[in-house]
Scaffold this active site. Sequence first.
Site: not given
Ligand code: T46
Length: 135
Positions: A51
């Site tokens: 993303h």
């Molecule tokens: C990024 C990379 C480096 C939350 O509820 N609170 C939070 O602060 C975050 C970051 C995520 N979430 C929830 C959203 C999803 O349901 O946790 C779940 C996993 O998030 P995501 O799939 O977006 O995780 P990554 O590791 O793909 O991405 C994360 C960050 O979301 C993103 O901003 O830049 O780490």
Amino acid sequence: MKNCKIIDFIKRGDRKLGYLVALEENRNIPFDVKRVYYTYGVESGSIRGKHAHKELEQVLICVSGNLTVRCFDGEKFEEIDLDSESTGLYIGPMIWHEMYGYDKNTVLMVLASDYYNEEDYIRDYDKFNILCQEV
Ligand code: T46
């Protein structure tokens, strides 16, 4: 690459006592820090991220283990290995990023300029490319 750069933090200490790295907003972290989160326990074949953010600024620090971050600004790709506790990767707005090559012990800590807001995410790669061409 615009909006994507390595930050080398000063580490204080020595081999015997170990090391300390201090992170300070608007000093070695180039924004107000509103949120800190971390990921761990990622299997080696997994890819996270996939993303870009519309406005969010972040610094990624691999505090244990290692991983690779692939960044794309709409024109250029860059692959950055994060394998040092004293190195940060700044990622600003409109950088498509993917994290992979996780070690079993990898802990990725992220400092972010704003609270979690799903509205700030661009999770569709085609949409990201269209938005890049509009700028
Ligand atoms: C990024 C990379 C480096 C939350 O509820 N609170 C939070 O602060 C975050 C970051 C995520 N979430 C929830 C959203 C999803 O349901 O946790 C779940 C996993 O998030 P995501 O799939 O977006 O995780 P990554 O590791 O793909 O991405 C994360 C960050 O979301 C993103 O901003 O830049 O780490």
